[in-house]
Design an enzyme around this catalytic site. Sequence first.
Site, PDB file in Angstrom:
ATOM      1  CB  THR A   1      -1.190   0.223   1.131  1.00  0.00           C
ATOM      2  OG1 THR A   1      -0.605  -0.252   2.460  1.00  0.00           O
ATOM      3  CG2 THR A   1      -2.338  -1.025   0.793  1.00  0.00           C
TER       4      THR A   1
ATOM      5  CE  LYS B   1       0.514  -2.989   4.190  1.00  0.00           C
ATOM      6  NZ  LYS B   1      -0.188  -2.461   4.132  1.00  0.00           N
TER       7      LYS B   1
ATOM      8  CB  THR C   1      -1.416  -1.434   8.909  1.00  0.00           C
ATOM      9  OG1 THR C   1      -2.526  -0.921   8.694  1.00  0.00           O
ATOM     10  CG2 THR C   1      -1.038  -1.425   6.974  1.00  0.00           C
TER      11      THR C   1
END
Length: 407
Positions: free
Chosen positions: A153, A179, A190
Amino acid sequence: MDIKYIGGGVTAPNGFLASGIYCGLKKSNLQKDLALIYSEVPAAAAGMYTKNKVKGAPIYITKEHLTNKKAQAIIINSGNANTCNGDDGLHKAEKMTSLQAKELKLKADDVLVASTGVIGVPLNIDAIKDGIPLLTEKLSKDGSNDASLAIMTTDTFQKQLALEFFIGDKKVTIGSMAKGSGMIEPNMGTMLSFITTDLSISPKLLTDALKSSVTVTYNRVSVDGDTSTNDMILILANGLAENPTITEKDENYDAFLKVLTELNTIMAKNIAKDGEGATKLLECQIIGAKSEEDAVVLGKSVINSSLVKTAMFGSDANWGRILCALGYTKIDFDPEKVDVSFESPAGTINVCEAGSSLPFDEDMAKKVLSENEIIIKVNLFLGDYSAYVWGCDLSYEYVKINGDYRS
């Protein structure tokens, strides 16, 4: 034991293929947004997930599919977290697995699912449905790079790693891709991490090893103190290395745990280093604590402190902020015993002894703190326990990225 670093990421182990494509979830068709990891044979599988009470729909589906402790594929999308979408989100996460299972001629519960991206926006399942045939067609031994790109992202660089080691005369390979950039205060953050190995190991011991490793690696990373909704670590072990199956916590289990922990340590540090807008990797070493748990809490307090993070961004040896961050935890220690120093490739500088200031060269301190990897070393002189935790500095860019993330 000898551990060899190799290329290949999640496709380095025997029997694993991967792919990554653009299907239309992200605005730019230059950014891949759908990834697939596939084992050519059924694999033992285990997972760990966010402790946030608000969880992404994929977590519920993946946990359900892992009740039998085996899997053969993982489908991952970026660009949309599929979180806070109620029954619609659960239906679409399940649909992702059933659509992918049909293409691979598997049962739906042999496919795991993960998502990352914006929260609270309905997932475009039609784009994923249309992309799955191409995603499946592109599965290859060289597909790790595309897959790792497709899960990113706000990451600024890909995070991949593979290691080789031996159990007896059998070569075993383990690979990973991950990630993570912002909203990272694991337990986890995240952050998505996918691990593949051709090791033969019982599902129970695979789960035990993953938990042990994550406790001292991914769960010691914090970028900004926010625990995300979709954090997930999954591991598949397909047994194609043909080592004697590990069913006890013997020397072979210990060897695997050591390699897994080395892999996860490097990946976790890369995630901390790539915090949104980060310019520096921070490692806080708490030593001389009464317990390892105390050391972790104290270390995380230091690297989560906005004042410490901004001081590191500005290369300012403002060590008082470190004692302040230690002091507002609930951990008991004696401030008048604490030593603090800073280390980097440019050298070491001692700034605090027994809770009081030491004279130091400000120019040298600036030089030490201007490096892109900095160690904050804190000695409590209370006990024999220690812990290392990782974070990053706080820059202007972090505010910019998170101020317009949805746009």
